[in-house]
Design a protein around this motif. Sequence first.
Motif, PDB file in Angstrom:
ATOM      1  N   LEU A 221      -1.170  -6.200   5.360  1.00  0.00           N
ATOM      2  CA  LEU A 221       0.014  -7.071   5.423  1.00  0.00           C
ATOM      3  C   LEU A 221       1.218  -6.384   4.788  1.00  0.00           C
ATOM      4  O   LEU A 221       2.341  -6.484   5.296  1.00  0.00           O
ATOM      5  CB  LEU A 221      -0.282  -8.396   4.698  1.00  0.00           C
ATOM      6  CG  LEU A 221      -1.285  -9.316   5.405  1.00  0.00           C
ATOM      7  CD1 LEU A 221      -1.763 -10.415   4.454  1.00  0.00           C
ATOM      8  CD2 LEU A 221      -0.656  -9.944   6.650  1.00  0.00           C
ATOM      9  N   ALA A 222       0.972  -5.660   3.697  1.00  0.00           N
ATOM     10  CA  ALA A 222       2.073  -4.948   3.029  1.00  0.00           C
ATOM     11  C   ALA A 222       2.623  -3.854   3.942  1.00  0.00           C
ATOM     12  O   ALA A 222       3.841  -3.650   4.025  1.00  0.00           O
ATOM     13  CB  ALA A 222       1.594  -4.371   1.698  1.00  0.00           C
ATOM     14  N   GLU A 223       1.733  -3.193   4.666  1.00  0.00           N
ATOM     15  CA  GLU A 223       2.189  -2.146   5.598  1.00  0.00           C
ATOM     16  C   GLU A 223       3.053  -2.739   6.710  1.00  0.00           C
ATOM     17  O   GLU A 223       3.878  -2.061   7.296  1.00  0.00           O
ATOM     18  CB  GLU A 223       0.983  -1.427   6.213  1.00  0.00           C
ATOM     19  CG  GLU A 223       0.375  -0.396   5.267  1.00  0.00           C
ATOM     20  CD  GLU A 223      -0.966   0.160   5.761  1.00  0.00           C
ATOM     21  OE1 GLU A 223      -1.543   0.974   5.034  1.00  0.00           O
ATOM     22  OE2 GLU A 223      -1.433  -0.262   6.855  1.00  0.00           O
ATOM     23  N   ARG A 224       2.814  -4.001   6.993  1.00  0.00           N
ATOM     24  CA  ARG A 224       3.627  -4.660   8.029  1.00  0.00           C
ATOM     25  C   ARG A 224       4.907  -5.277   7.451  1.00  0.00           C
ATOM     26  O   ARG A 224       5.577  -6.060   8.108  1.00  0.00           O
ATOM     27  CB  ARG A 224       2.796  -5.716   8.746  1.00  0.00           C
ATOM     28  CG  ARG A 224       1.768  -5.086   9.687  1.00  0.00           C
ATOM     29  CD  ARG A 224       0.798  -6.107  10.241  1.00  0.00           C
ATOM     30  NE  ARG A 224       1.408  -7.091  11.114  1.00  0.00           N
ATOM     31  CZ  ARG A 224       1.581  -6.948  12.413  1.00  0.00           C
ATOM     32  NH1 ARG A 224       1.192  -5.848  13.002  1.00  0.00           N
ATOM     33  NH2 ARG A 224       2.135  -7.895  13.134  1.00  0.00           N
ATOM     34  N   GLY A 225       5.197  -4.973   6.182  1.00  0.00           N
ATOM     35  CA  GLY A 225       6.505  -5.332   5.637  1.00  0.00           C
ATOM     36  C   GLY A 225       6.516  -6.448   4.606  1.00  0.00           C
ATOM     37  O   GLY A 225       7.580  -6.808   4.099  1.00  0.00           O
ATOM     38  N   MET A 226       5.351  -7.009   4.292  1.00  0.00           N
ATOM     39  CA  MET A 226       5.353  -8.116   3.334  1.00  0.00           C
ATOM     40  C   MET A 226       5.355  -7.550   1.907  1.00  0.00           C
ATOM     41  O   MET A 226       4.656  -6.570   1.640  1.00  0.00           O
ATOM     42  CB  MET A 226       4.083  -8.954   3.573  1.00  0.00           C
ATOM     43  CG  MET A 226       4.069 -10.254   2.813  1.00  0.00           C
ATOM     44  SD  MET A 226       2.632 -11.264   3.274  1.00  0.00           S
ATOM     45  CE  MET A 226       3.217 -12.036   4.735  1.00  0.00           C
TER      46      MET A 226
END
Length: 269
Positions: A221-226
Amino acid sequence: MIVVTGATGTIGRALIEELGGAARAVVRRAEQGEELAAELGCDYVVGDLERPESIPVEPGDRLFLNSALWPGFARAHQAVIDHAAAAGVAQVVTVSVRGVTPGSLLGFGLHGQVDEHLKSSGVPWSILAPVGFMQNLAGDVDEEGRIVGSYGRGRVGYIDARDIGAVAAVLLRRPVGADAVHELTGPVALTHDEIAAELTRALGRDVRYVDLPVEEAAVHLAERGMPAAAARDLATLMSQLGDGRWATTTTTVTDLLGRPPRSLREFLG
Ligand SMILES: NC(=O)c1ccc[n+]([C@@H]2O[C@H](COP(=O)([O-])OP(=O)(O)OC[C@H]3O[C@@H](n4cnc5c(N)ncnc54)[C@H](OP(=O)(O)O)[C@@H]3O)[C@@H](O)[C@H]2O)c1
């Protein structure tokens, strides 16, 4: 008068449509109100939940209180509830989430805080407590056809958000009933593998569910910008929902509407 906040949203629009336009929509911009009035036949007032005094309520009105989440959501909704109580509103109907408390993670906790405030406000209340919305599922599919989560094999009875609007219409139109939390679900609880199969059929491309441990889902999820902290909380929340707390379905939609809630297949068409 039935006053509808969040009127441009999925639930708000469905509610006004169910009411045959017999509602006052609260919108943030006049153009939105003009559009809703032309489409649904309602009247409108420009207002903002961050300015409680801009929410046009009078003694005896019924208020539908709903909006998207933002960091100031709990404070703003609580202030609007106080404004409604002071104005002598006959009933507040809100949208929360099934099973939340003030200490729940992310937006669930904000809803828990608003729910507690409403229950002690002195205004007659109904809290709609749905599980996740079918409307979000297709958007969860990434470029590689994956839905990544940490729900495990946990089942969720996703609901069509328009059914929430239909339930709200019933509660707001009939005489004010006893205060109650209405837990709302779709007709069946599916695993995310089963949901992926339904999406594959409807979207005409392969969709698969990829289950990850919380730590790995958080990285994804962090890699997707969160932001990292929110990603970790969301992954934790998904694993909590996968423990079975959203696995049972309720008959509330059928009981109130006299028809079953829409299935995922009906929703996807
Ligand atoms: N998605 C899920 O799976 C799920 C599950 C359970 C519960 N919920 C809850 O459902 C609610 C969202 O309902 P929805 O899907 O109908 O919403 P939606 O389609 O996202 O629409 C959000 C509405 O909120 C309005 N809004 C946002 N900030 C506002 C403000 N400061 N003042 C006035 N209006 C404001 C928006 O107005 P503009 O058009 O002006 O932006 C819009 O009308 C949230 O509370 C969410 O937590 C969601």
